[in-house]
Design an enzyme around this catalytic site. Structure first.
Site, PDB file in Angstrom:
ATOM      1  N   ASP A   1       0.761  -1.315  -0.006  1.00 33.39           N
ATOM      2  CA  ASP A   1      -0.031  -0.051   0.026  1.00 33.39           C
ATOM      3  C   ASP A   1       0.754   1.151   0.061  1.00 33.39           C
ATOM      4  O   ASP A   1       1.217   1.900   1.082  1.00 33.39           O
ATOM      5  CB  ASP A   1      -0.844   0.064   1.206  1.00 33.39           C
ATOM      6  CG  ASP A   1      -1.851   1.013   1.059  1.00 33.39           C
ATOM      7  OD1 ASP A   1      -2.176   1.656   0.358  1.00 33.39           O
ATOM      8  OD2 ASP A   1      -2.600   1.363   2.329  1.00 33.39           O
TER       9      ASP A   1
ATOM     10  N   GLU B   1      -3.022   9.955  -0.621  1.00 33.34           N
ATOM     11  CA  GLU B   1      -4.228   9.304  -0.630  1.00 33.34           C
ATOM     12  C   GLU B   1      -4.580   9.045   0.813  1.00 33.34           C
ATOM     13  O   GLU B   1      -5.858   9.112   1.115  1.00 33.34           O
ATOM     14  CB  GLU B   1      -4.248   7.718  -1.456  1.00 33.34           C
ATOM     15  CG  GLU B   1      -5.423   7.129  -1.769  1.00 33.34           C
ATOM     16  CD  GLU B   1      -5.674   5.959  -0.740  1.00 33.34           C
ATOM     17  OE1 GLU B   1      -6.786   5.548  -0.728  1.00 33.34           O
ATOM     18  OE2 GLU B   1      -4.855   5.902   0.527  1.00 33.34           O
TER      19      GLU B   1
ATOM     20  N   HIS C   1      -1.170  -0.701   6.122  1.00 33.49           N
ATOM     21  CA  HIS C   1      -0.929   0.384   7.166  1.00 33.49           C
ATOM     22  C   HIS C   1      -0.083  -0.126   8.532  1.00 33.49           C
ATOM     23  O   HIS C   1      -0.324   0.239   9.765  1.00 33.49           O
ATOM     24  CB  HIS C   1      -2.309   0.776   7.447  1.00 33.49           C
ATOM     25  CG  HIS C   1      -2.959   1.633   6.635  1.00 33.49           C
ATOM     26  ND1 HIS C   1      -4.276   1.843   6.854  1.00 33.49           N
ATOM     27  CD2 HIS C   1      -2.657   1.859   5.471  1.00 33.49           C
ATOM     28  CE1 HIS C   1      -4.678   2.655   5.790  1.00 33.49           C
ATOM     29  NE2 HIS C   1      -3.735   2.342   4.794  1.00 33.49           N
TER      30      HIS C   1
HETATM   31 ZN   LIG Z   1      -3.494   2.628  -0.677  1.00 34.81          ZN
END
Ligand SMILES: [Zn+2]
Length: 473
Positions: free
Chosen positions: A294, A328, A440
């Protein structure tokens, strides 16, 4: 007479179908070339290694985010594209500071919980907060307890993600709200802080961060996440002793906003340069990991699309453009800035862009790669039924490469901002089973990425871009 007509009709049909077959054949040959190149070249994998290992976590406003912008620009400049430029915007600058402490001072044996501040949270001040802790399962329970039971306490949202949901984004969606709004809901009843069980299906020791939002009308109280293992442990300790006190200290703070950039590169269309197909991922990534899944993956995969076109000498009719979005995670300032530009609302000067009048541009499709670097299996498509049918008509061409799912559905947070333009919005859909193990958290590192799975994603986006460019949408 009738026979003659029929004969003419059948020969027309024959001609049409043979030319259709011929072009399908041609397309399958081109896709085979794209696939061979995507799966045998390691540029994107090496790019991801650099982004993760040399730059690392790069939340917007951080020095690492600046470094990532400059590095991405350099990579694009090395690709002999028609245009490479930076699009400027302001971003929030939230800084974690010293490591967070949550101490469980049990009478017998105290221990630290593995915790992290949630993005955007206020800190506690140096003295920290000591208070009783109260566990709730959901917002309903919080409401039932009300101010009488909650005031002055630290609320602990212990709501596990549902393992029975096949596509794990659904399970994540069911629990992310406690991270995003938990502290704010708790503040309604005058709680001192909010702790949330990490939004993951994994049972491990990694705390997962993410963004949270405050309400202007309520007190801003600190928000943290703890690992799922520690959430279970804390819950058990609370059963043994409901009067437990807990100590929290968080040094994070919000600094003045900083300048940052989207990084954009394109190959201009030979026939319809004003028709734009964009694809991209987001460059920012949470500071506690390396942002491999991510969304370093989406970044390098979509840059790779342009490399594939260049290397194979595929000359697009329409303009194909990679947009590497900034921010984002926190506030989508990059996506907002790009959408303002694309809708013609903002004509802020774009240095070295070489663009004519932005208003003449027509964004026909926007593809986002932001669901991890695992094996792709299709696309989620937010478009008209006709557009969906058109994409589905390419199914046979993509099926040999494991791309079989073409469903109407959500696209992505960044390309989603182009919705008012009527652009077909598309997300690359990948195997989601492991994604939230990393998402995350400090576990989102380069070693979790499989080179082939990453390359399959690059191929999938490139193949779709090739077909949309050739046939329109
Ligand atoms: Zn992302």
């Amino acid at each position: 007479m009738r026979f003659k007509k029929l004969r003419i009709l059948s020969s027309i049909l024959c001609l049409l179908s043979s030319s259709f077959l011929f072009s399908q054949n041609n397309d399958s040959i081109t896709l085979r070339h794209i696939f061979n190149e995507a799966l045998s070249d390691t540029t994107s994998y090496n790019n991801l290694r650099y982004l993760c290992m040399k730059i690392g976590g790069r939340i917007c406003g951080s020095p690492q985010a600046d470094q990532a912008v400059q590095w991405t620009k350099k990579v694009l400049e090395g690709m002999d594209l028609d245009t490479v430029f930076l699009q400027e915007m302001n971003v929030r600058k939230w800084v974690r500071g010293e490591e967070e402490v949550i101490l469980m001072p049990l009478k017998a044996k105290g221990y630290n919980l593995r915790a992290c501040a949630i993005g955007g949270s206020v800190g506690t001040g140096e003295a920290g907060i000591t208070s009783r802790i109260i566990e709730v399962y959901d917002f309903d329970e919080l409401k039932k307890l009300g101010r009488e039971k909650i005031e002055g306490k630290i609320v602990f949202f212990n709501h596990p993600a549902d393992p029975a949901v096949y596509y794990t984004f659904g399970a994540y969606g069911g629990v992310a709200k406690y991270r995003v709004y938990g502290a704010t809901e708790a503040a309604k009843y005058h709680a001192k802080a909010g702790i949330v069980r990490s939004a993951t299906l994994a049972h491990d020791d990694f705390p997962h961060t993410g963004v949270m939002h405050y309400a202007d009308t309520l007190e801003k109280i600190p928000a943290l996440a703890i690992s799922t293992n520690d959430a279970d442990k804390l819950s058990k300790d609370l059963i043994k002793d409901p009067d437990l006190n807990i100590f929290i200290r968080m040094a994070n703070s919000e600094q003045p906003e900083a300048k940052s950039y989207n990084v954009i590169g394109e190959i201009r269309g030979s026939e319809h340069p004003e028709e734009i197909i964009i694809f991209g991922g987001h460059l920012d990534a949470w500071d506690n990991g390396q942002g491999a899944n991510d969304d370093g993956s989406g970044v390098v995969q979509t840059i790779e699309v342009l490399r594939l076109f260049k290397t194979l000498n595929l000359k697009p009719k329409r303009t194909i453009r990679v947009v590497v979005f900034m921010d984002e995670e926190m506030d989508q300032r990059g996506a907002k800035a790009y959408a303002e530009y694309a809708t013609g609302k903002s004509h802020a000067p774009l240095p070295n862009s070489g663009f004519k009048i932005p208003k003449t541009e027509n964004h026909i499709a926007a593809i986002e790669a932001d669901r991890g670097g695992t094996t792709p299996f299709g696309f989620s498509i937010d478009a008209t039924d006709e557009q969906l049918q058109k994409i589905k008509s390419w199914k046979e061409l993509l099926y040999p490469y494991g791309i079989y799912s073409f469903e109407k559905g959500g696209s992505g947070v960044d390309v989603g901002k182009l919705k008012p333009l009527g652009t077909a919005l598309i997300a690359l859909v990948t195997d989601s089973q492991r994604y939230f193990d990393y998402h995350h958290s400090p576990n989102d590192t380069f070693d979790k990425i499989n080179q082939r799975e990453l390359q399959l994603g690059s191929f999938s986006v490139a193949a779709l871009v090739f077909l949309i460019d050739k046939y329109g949408l």
